[in-house]
Design an enzyme around this catalytic site. Structure first.
Site, PDB file in Angstrom:
ATOM      1  N   GLU A  18      72.693  91.316   4.167  1.00 49.64           N
ATOM      2  CA  GLU A  18      71.633  91.732   3.257  1.00 49.64           C
ATOM      3  C   GLU A  18      71.982  91.429   1.798  1.00 49.64           C
ATOM      4  O   GLU A  18      73.111  91.645   1.369  1.00 49.64           O
ATOM      5  CB  GLU A  18      71.364  93.230   3.406  1.00 49.64           C
ATOM      6  CG  GLU A  18      70.827  93.638   4.765  1.00 49.64           C
ATOM      7  CD  GLU A  18      69.427  93.115   5.037  1.00 49.64           C
ATOM      8  OE1 GLU A  18      68.740  92.748   4.056  1.00 49.64           O
ATOM      9  OE2 GLU A  18      69.026  93.082   6.209  1.00 49.64           O
ATOM     10  N   CYS A  71      68.995 102.418   7.193  1.00 50.88           N
ATOM     11  CA  CYS A  71      69.893 101.310   6.871  1.00 50.88           C
ATOM     12  C   CYS A  71      69.893 101.039   5.369  1.00 50.88           C
ATOM     13  O   CYS A  71      70.959 100.953   4.746  1.00 50.88           O
ATOM     14  CB  CYS A  71      69.466 100.045   7.619  1.00 50.88           C
ATOM     15  SG  CYS A  71      69.861 100.053   9.379  1.00 50.88           S
ATOM     16  N   HIS A  99      72.873  93.352   9.115  1.00 47.90           N
ATOM     17  CA  HIS A  99      72.042  93.746  10.250  1.00 47.90           C
ATOM     18  C   HIS A  99      72.344  92.858  11.453  1.00 47.90           C
ATOM     19  O   HIS A  99      72.493  91.640  11.321  1.00 47.90           O
ATOM     20  CB  HIS A  99      70.552  93.604   9.917  1.00 47.90           C
ATOM     21  CG  HIS A  99      69.936  94.845   9.367  1.00 47.90           C
ATOM     22  ND1 HIS A  99      69.399  94.920   8.101  1.00 47.90           N
ATOM     23  CD2 HIS A  99      69.769  96.082   9.924  1.00 47.90           C
ATOM     24  CE1 HIS A  99      68.919  96.143   7.903  1.00 47.90           C
ATOM     25  NE2 HIS A  99      69.136  96.863   8.987  1.00 47.90           N
TER      26      HIS A  99
END
Length: 209
Positions: free
Chosen positions: A82, A145, A171
């Protein structure tokens, strides 16, 4: 005592029996130890606030060189480091404590967002070399998350006693897309790349929105 790596994954949620993020962490930790690294692995609850509190406590306890938090993104087709965490909670489904925040800040008064400091493009390139699907993700969502990702980056930016610790979020997809053995091996690879790569690749592309 300072360690090399802190890994976190999540407990099951939404009625599932397992959570692929924790399975990846459980498998990656011993592989990293085989490379001589000192690793701690923590399973976080799928709960707004509490998960971030436990992560912050683990960071302060272990003072690792690197923190990689891992979550499940069931609809994705690969492993996705991310890029940015945003300061909002907006739950599509309740968390495991029944909370369903809507348009609430993760940290009241905090910045709109925090960027990762991990070499996410180098990490994706390493996945590609191993034949594992992956891409840079531009959104960690607005569920737990992202909550944990934002809390981690905010903590590392704000607490001077933690200066020098690098952290970020990855992820993994559902097990039918990438099985647990492959996901664990890939996560261990990403951690080694993050430890060994102080400056990211300068190239465009390879992103998932």
């Amino acid at each position: 005592m300072a360690i090399d790596v802190l890994l976190t994954g999540f407990e099951p949620f939404a009625g599932a029996a397992t959570n692929e993020s924790w399975e990846a962490v459980r498998g990656a930790a011993p592989q990293l130890r085989e490379h001589g690294l000192v690793v701690a692995a923590v399973e976080l609850p799928v709960e707004f606030g509490r998960a971030g509190d436990l992560l912050a406590g683990a960071v302060r306890e272990h003072h690792p060189r690197l923190v990689v938090a891992v979550g499940l993104a069931a609809g994705r087709r690969g492993i996705t480091p991310e890029r940015v965490a945003i300061n909002v909670r907006d739950a599509r489904i309740p968390d495991n404590a029944g909370a369903s925040p809507v348009d609430e800040p993760v940290v009241p008064g905090g910045p709109v967002g925090h960027f990762t400091v991990l070499p996410i493009k180098a990490m994706v390139a390493a996945l590609s070399e191993e034949g594992v699907p992956g891409s840079v993700s531009q959104t960690a969502g607005t569920y737990v998350c992202n909550d944990v990702f934002y809390r981690l980056q905010h903590l590392l930016a704000a607490d001077t006693s933690l200066t020098g610790i690098r952290g970020g979020f990855v992820h993994v997809p559902a097990a039918e897309v990438i099985d647990a053995v492959t996901a664990s091996r890939a996560l261990a690879l990403l951690v080694r790349v993050a430890l060994d790569t102080p400056t990211d690749l300068e190239r465009a592309g390879g992103t998932e929105h």
